[in-house]
Design a protein around this motif. Structure first.
Motif, short mmCIF file in Angstrom:
data_model
loop_
_atom_site.label_atom_id
_atom_site.label_comp_id
_atom_site.label_asym_id
_atom_site.label_seq_id
_atom_site.Cartn_x
_atom_site.Cartn_y
_atom_site.Cartn_z
N ILE A 265 0.98 -1.41 0.16
CA ILE A 265 0.01 -0.01 0.02
C ILE A 265 0.78 1.29 -0.07
O ILE A 265 0.35 2.32 -0.57
N MET A 266 1.78 1.09 0.60
CA MET A 266 2.94 2.53 0.77
C MET A 266 3.39 2.46 -0.59
O MET A 266 3.89 3.79 -1.18
N ASP A 267 3.73 1.45 -1.15
CA ASP A 267 4.15 1.78 -2.72
C ASP A 267 3.37 2.14 -3.46
O ASP A 267 3.76 2.88 -4.35
N VAL A 268 1.94 1.75 -3.43
CA VAL A 268 1.01 2.54 -4.23
C VAL A 268 0.83 4.16 -3.81
O VAL A 268 0.87 4.89 -4.92
N VAL A 324 10.14 -4.00 -7.46
CA VAL A 324 11.44 -3.97 -8.65
C VAL A 324 10.60 -3.30 -9.86
O VAL A 324 11.25 -2.04 -10.17
N ILE A 325 9.60 -3.70 -10.27
CA ILE A 325 8.88 -3.06 -11.52
C ILE A 325 8.37 -1.51 -11.18
O ILE A 325 8.87 -0.53 -12.01
N SER A 326 7.86 -1.12 -9.92
CA SER A 326 7.72 0.19 -9.62
C SER A 326 8.72 1.06 -9.51
O SER A 326 8.95 2.26 -9.96
N LEU A 327 9.99 0.38 -9.04
CA LEU A 327 11.17 1.14 -9.04
C LEU A 327 11.57 1.48 -10.39
O LEU A 327 12.30 2.64 -10.49
N THR A 328 11.83 0.55 -11.01
CA THR A 328 12.09 0.69 -12.61
C THR A 328 11.37 1.72 -13.51
O THR A 328 11.91 2.56 -14.14
N GLU A 329 9.97 1.82 -13.24
CA GLU A 329 9.14 2.36 -13.88
C GLU A 329 9.38 4.07 -13.42
O GLU A 329 9.46 5.10 -13.95
N THR A 330 9.93 4.28 -11.86
CA THR A 330 9.89 5.53 -11.46
C THR A 330 11.45 6.06 -11.98
O THR A 330 11.45 7.34 -12.15
N LEU A 468 2.80 9.21 -19.20
CA LEU A 468 3.38 7.61 -18.96
C LEU A 468 3.23 7.43 -17.36
O LEU A 468 2.90 6.25 -17.20
N ASP A 469 3.70 8.42 -16.51
CA ASP A 469 3.47 7.82 -15.01
C ASP A 469 2.17 7.68 -14.79
O ASP A 469 1.77 6.57 -13.91
N VAL A 470 1.12 8.52 -15.28
CA VAL A 470 -0.31 8.21 -14.77
C VAL A 470 -0.65 6.99 -15.28
O VAL A 470 -1.17 6.00 -14.69
N LEU A 471 -0.33 6.73 -16.68
CA LEU A 471 -0.71 5.28 -17.31
C LEU A 471 -0.09 4.10 -16.79
O LEU A 471 -0.72 3.03 -16.62
N LEU A 472 1.15 4.34 -16.47
CA LEU A 472 1.97 3.03 -15.62
C LEU A 472 1.55 2.91 -14.29
O LEU A 472 1.26 1.67 -14.01
N PHE A 473 1.10 4.02 -13.51
CA PHE A 473 0.51 3.74 -12.35
C PHE A 473 -0.78 2.96 -12.38
O PHE A 473 -1.25 2.27 -11.63
#
Length: 497
Positions: A265-268, A324-330, A468-473
């Motif tokens: 949840i904190m990652d989201v 890991v995917i979230s960090l890569t996207e960031t 892209l940030d909104v889309l990937l989120f």
């Protein structure tokens, strides 16, 4: 004479003493036999053990089989070893059979209808548990009860250490089904047959002695009678009890699932940090490190087997992969929104897909793009105003210089006419200072135009990064919610089963 008399007297005295001693010994023996003269249990025990052969199956007709009725009550689940596939239970085992040689008439023994006899003095069937893998610490019960009609009851508690196929895929919402198979190790069904002491329904629902405060909960005990043959010649009877237990998942839910859910949840929530700030990367790296430490801590809690991995282990691995995917996207988004001056302009196909089509298809509000346009329009207006001002100044300067030159030439011409000098019709060239000013203004104008073009490119890349940030989120959030709902549904079904 006196000597003879003395010898005779001594002989008579010895005879008298011997007679007294004999009477004393006889009287003592009569008293010892009289202690058990009215002991009914002693007489009954001597009557039953007289000529009894404990090594022979107790039937008068060798063609008739001895029927052994057994019963099982689970008292406690001591240990479930998933790694070694071993179940340790403490059960109350009961078995009874008819011994045709241990029969008496109660009227001959003061209406005594049952008596306890040493187990070592009577015949006992060789019924064992096939799944035994170790000798448990069971108390020794040295007696059995025998009724007047020959019914022998052998009740004893047993610590059972048995092999069991444990399926840990559903951990911690798993239900285990372990079997305890009772059968005669040597005697065929013609010699020893097995039956239940109670009905299968009563056996199934009986939880009267089970200690219900541990990690495992007893659901029910199923029974199954079977006749099998090893070599198609001799047939054996077996009674199989299926002990069905279920793990209580509260401890593992609180200590394993909830911390993992909170970290996810904190990652989201971390996606709401601005993508153009470096704090999001630091935040997500901290979450990834924290989750790694969490997995190291809980690794000893998860059951380990060589044939499978529990679903909760897969859940933890997928959660780590999502982090890991979230960090890569960031990292990718931060790379897009930083150092845009070194990047080429946004390709037309990317601008078309991301800035025009994607916001419409995925309902992405383009507030950043609008702000960028407003800011760009404002700066463009200021730049045009600045350009116009500079250009007007230049025109004014040139006009003033021209007027001044005309006046000066007219004055010089008039003076020349008066003095007799010839006049020149061509105006003189502008001074060098004005040329330098014009070059400086032109350089400033080119610099501002180049800076504005770089800013426009940076704003376009920034807008691409935001979209892209909104889309990937949203994609990340959909994947996480789908995964969580699937696992939650499976665990709810397993828990309710």
């Amino acid at each position: 004479m006196d000597m003879r008399t003395a010898l005779i007297c001594m002989g008579l005295l010895s005879l008298a003493l011997c007679g007294a001693t004999g009477r004393t010994v006889k009287r003592s023996g009569a008293g010892s036999a009289g202690r058990f003269a009215n002991a009914t249990l002693v007489r009954l025990s001597e009557y039953l053990s007289s000529g009894y052969k404990k090594g022979v199956r107790p039937v008068k007709d060798w063609r008739s089989s001895t029927v052994v009725a057994i019963d099982l009550m689970v008292y406690s689940i001591l240990n479930v070893d998933e790694k070694n596939q071993v179940l340790t239970t403490y059960v109350w085992y009961r078995q009874s059979w008819t011994d045709e040689f241990l029969v008496w008439d109660p009227e001959d023994f003061d209406d005594v209808k049952q008596v306890s006899l040493p187990t070592a003095n009577v015949w006992v069937p060789d019924i064992l548990i096939n799944e035994f893998v170790d000798v448990g610490k069971s108390p020794d019960i040295p007696y059995v009860y025998v009724t007047h009609d020959g019914q022998v009851r052998n009740y004893k508690p047993i610590q059972v250490v048995t092999a069991c196929t444990l399926n840990i895929y559903n951990f911690p919402f798993d239900v285990q089904k372990c079997s305890l198979t009772f059968q005669s190790w040597l005697h065929t069904i013609d010699d020893i047959n097995i039956t239940l002491m109670r009905s299968p329904e009563e056996l199934r629902e009986d939880k009267s002695v089970f200690m219900n405060q541990g990690e495992w909960e007893l659901l029910h005990i199923l029974s199954n009678y079977k006749i099998f043959s090893v070599d198609n010649d001799d047939y054996y009877a077996e009674m199989k009890f299926h002990v069905v237990i279920r793990r209580r998942p509260l401890f593992y839910t609180v200590n394993l699932l909830l911390p993992s859910m909170f970290l996810m949840i904190m990652d989201v929530v971390g996606f709401y940090l601005p993508p153009d700030s470096g704090e999001r990367v630091s935040f997500k790296i901290t979450l990834l490190l924290g989750y790694s430490v969490f997995l190291i801590i809980v690794s000893d809690t998860l059951p380990a087997t060589a044939i499978g991995t529990p679903l909760i282990g897969v859940y933890f691995v997928v959660c780590m992969a999502l982090l890991v995917i979230s960090l890569t996207e960031t990292v990718l988004i931060v790379r897009l929104v930083h150092k845009q001056d070194l990047q080429p302009p946004v390709p037309h196909w990317l601008k078309y897909l991301v800035l025009e089509k994607a916001p419409v298809l995925f309902c992405i509000h383009q507030k950043h793009r609008l702000c960028s346009r407003l800011s760009s329009h404002s700066q463009s207006s200021d730049l045009e105003h600045y350009k116009d001002s500079n250009y007007g100044t230049t025109q004014c300067t040139l006009h003033h210089s021209t007027d001044f030159s005309r006046r000066r030439s007219h004055h010089d011409r008039d003076g020349g006419l008066l003095l007799g000098f010839p006049s020149s019709r061509d105006p003189p060239p502008p001074p060098p200072v004005m040329n330098n000013i014009l070059q400086e203004v032109t350089a400033i104008r080119h610099f501002l135009e180049k800076r504005d073009r770089c800013r426009e490119v940076a704003k376009e890349w920034l807008q691409v990064g935001y979209v892209l940030d909104v889309l990937l989120f949203r994609v990340y959030l959909v994947a996480m919610v789908t995964y969580s709902i699937t696992l939650g549904t499976l665990w709810a079904v397993w828990q309710g089963a």
